[in-house]
Design a protein around this motif. Structure first.
Motif, PDB file in Angstrom:
ATOM      1  N   THR A 189       0.989  -7.758  -1.383  1.00  0.00           N
ATOM      2  CA  THR A 189       0.279  -8.704  -0.678  1.00  0.00           C
ATOM      3  C   THR A 189       1.021  -8.859   0.465  1.00  0.00           C
ATOM      4  O   THR A 189       0.287  -8.907   1.875  1.00  0.00           O
ATOM      5  CB  THR A 189      -0.324  -9.778  -1.372  1.00  0.00           C
ATOM      6  OG1 THR A 189      -0.847  -9.146  -2.574  1.00  0.00           O
ATOM      7  CG2 THR A 189      -1.179 -10.476  -0.661  1.00  0.00           C
ATOM      8  N   VAL A 190       2.385  -9.493   0.579  1.00  0.00           N
ATOM      9  CA  VAL A 190       2.878  -9.856   1.720  1.00  0.00           C
ATOM     10  C   VAL A 190       3.319  -8.848   2.633  1.00  0.00           C
ATOM     11  O   VAL A 190       3.276  -9.067   4.104  1.00  0.00           O
ATOM     12  CB  VAL A 190       4.480 -10.658   1.280  1.00  0.00           C
ATOM     13  CG1 VAL A 190       5.049 -10.890   2.527  1.00  0.00           C
ATOM     14  CG2 VAL A 190       3.889 -11.935   0.214  1.00  0.00           C
ATOM     15  N   THR A 191       3.602  -7.731   2.234  1.00  0.00           N
ATOM     16  CA  THR A 191       3.712  -6.318   3.105  1.00  0.00           C
ATOM     17  C   THR A 191       2.777  -6.184   3.858  1.00  0.00           C
ATOM     18  O   THR A 191       2.715  -5.753   4.896  1.00  0.00           O
ATOM     19  CB  THR A 191       4.007  -5.114   2.090  1.00  0.00           C
ATOM     20  OG1 THR A 191       5.478  -5.571   1.215  1.00  0.00           O
ATOM     21  CG2 THR A 191       4.282  -4.057   3.068  1.00  0.00           C
ATOM     22  N   ARG A 192       1.436  -6.304   3.148  1.00  0.00           N
ATOM     23  CA  ARG A 192       0.015  -6.002   3.850  1.00  0.00           C
ATOM     24  C   ARG A 192      -0.161  -6.903   5.192  1.00  0.00           C
ATOM     25  O   ARG A 192      -0.482  -6.605   6.079  1.00  0.00           O
ATOM     26  CB  ARG A 192      -0.979  -5.566   3.142  1.00  0.00           C
ATOM     27  CG  ARG A 192      -1.154  -4.870   1.989  1.00  0.00           C
ATOM     28  CD  ARG A 192      -2.400  -4.645   1.243  1.00  0.00           C
ATOM     29  NE  ARG A 192      -2.867  -3.407   0.927  1.00  0.00           N
ATOM     30  CZ  ARG A 192      -3.105  -2.326   1.645  1.00  0.00           C
ATOM     31  NH1 ARG A 192      -2.773  -2.557   2.793  1.00  0.00           N
ATOM     32  NH2 ARG A 192      -3.743  -1.172   1.355  1.00  0.00           N
ATOM     33  N   LYS A 193       0.332  -8.353   4.815  1.00  0.00           N
ATOM     34  CA  LYS A 193       0.042  -9.092   5.909  1.00  0.00           C
ATOM     35  C   LYS A 193       1.196  -9.016   6.889  1.00  0.00           C
ATOM     36  O   LYS A 193       0.717  -9.222   8.133  1.00  0.00           O
ATOM     37  CB  LYS A 193       0.109 -10.663   5.049  1.00  0.00           C
ATOM     38  CG  LYS A 193      -0.697 -10.826   4.315  1.00  0.00           C
ATOM     39  CD  LYS A 193      -0.633 -12.417   3.740  1.00  0.00           C
ATOM     40  CE  LYS A 193      -1.867 -12.644   2.765  1.00  0.00           C
ATOM     41  NZ  LYS A 193      -1.791 -14.003   2.326  1.00  0.00           N
ATOM     42  N   LEU A 194       2.354  -8.687   6.569  1.00  0.00           N
ATOM     43  CA  LEU A 194       3.404  -8.546   7.659  1.00  0.00           C
ATOM     44  C   LEU A 194       2.994  -7.352   8.487  1.00  0.00           C
ATOM     45  O   LEU A 194       3.433  -7.354   9.905  1.00  0.00           O
ATOM     46  CB  LEU A 194       4.813  -8.219   7.054  1.00  0.00           C
ATOM     47  CG  LEU A 194       5.494  -9.401   6.435  1.00  0.00           C
ATOM     48  CD1 LEU A 194       6.675  -9.146   5.550  1.00  0.00           C
ATOM     49  CD2 LEU A 194       6.034 -10.251   7.648  1.00  0.00           C
ATOM     50  N   HIS A 196      -0.177  -6.305   9.117  1.00  0.00           N
ATOM     51  CA  HIS A 196      -1.509  -6.333   9.566  1.00  0.00           C
ATOM     52  C   HIS A 196      -2.400  -5.503   9.064  1.00  0.00           C
ATOM     53  O   HIS A 196      -3.200  -4.963   9.742  1.00  0.00           O
ATOM     54  CB  HIS A 196      -1.514  -6.674  11.019  1.00  0.00           C
ATOM     55  CG  HIS A 196      -0.618  -7.864  11.697  1.00  0.00           C
ATOM     56  ND1 HIS A 196      -1.004  -9.069  11.424  1.00  0.00           N
ATOM     57  CD2 HIS A 196       0.573  -7.985  12.096  1.00  0.00           C
ATOM     58  CE1 HIS A 196      -0.066 -10.007  12.258  1.00  0.00           C
ATOM     59  NE2 HIS A 196       1.118  -9.107  12.418  1.00  0.00           N
TER      60      HIS A 196
END
Length: 197
Positions: A189-194, A196
């Motif tokens: 999830t954090v990877t996807r946010k970083l 974008h």
């Protein structure tokens, strides 16, 4: 069969066997005799292939990263998919390899990193070289994604690549501790946010 081929094959068998055993038990808990017995190689021949256990450990890590990087290159190779899709496929593959055997995983960087970095300078340097090569590939794929418009980042590609790799290593350790995929799901999830995504 030429002697050099037989020697190369035997050396590879020893390294492959050690990798399987050490992925479960770690480095210090595994004796050379255990590896040789499992590999079916006579005990007295170890020093024919490796100058010391330290040299063996260094060769083990170099062999592991050579194979790992070949697999990684296959996943990240330009194809019909965007760079973002290829990068997320890499992280999915990582998640799958770390989910085996009650989240004990197969990654030697995760399993041996902290243990051998303090035991052997040559093994620490092999880990540093191997992990840097992984980050190089992540960085290139991020840069490709920025260029093809499939992802965007805040900051430099190298910094983001290093942060992602560090997070995935940490999440893999936590998955082992908790025997749960939750840390890997969180880092996805954090990877996807970083990125974008």
């Amino acid at each position: 069969m030429p002697v050099t081929t037989r020697n190369t094959d035997t050396r590879r068998i020893i390294l492959d066997t050690a990798q399987r055993i050490m992925a479960r038990k770690g480095y210090s808990a595994v004796g050379i005799n255990e590896v040789l017995a499992e590999a079916g190689v006579p005990k007295g021949s170890f020093y024919h292939y490796f100058a010391s256990k330290d040299a063996f450990g260094e060769a083990l890590l170099q062999s592991y990263f050579a194979d790992y990087l070949t697999d990684m290159d296959g996943i990240l190779a330009p194809s019909g998919e965007s760079a973002a899709e290829r990068l997320m496929a890499y992280w999915q593959q990582w998640r799958q390899t770390q989910s085996v055997e009650e989240c004990q995983g197969k990654c030697l960087a995760v399993k041996l990193g902290a243990e051998v970095a303090d035991l052997s300078e040559s093994m620490r340097l092999a880990l540093k070289e191997g992990t840097s090569a992984v980050v190089d590939r992540i960085e290139r794929t991020i840069a490709d994604g920025v260029e093809d418009g499939s992802l965007s980042i805040d900051g430099e590609a190298r910094v983001v690549a290093q942060a992602l790799y560090d997070m995935w290593l940490g999440a893999s350790v936590m998955a082992k501790i908790h025997r749960s995929l939750e840390p890997l799901d969180t880092v996805t999830t954090v990877t996807r946010k970083l990125l974008h995504l």
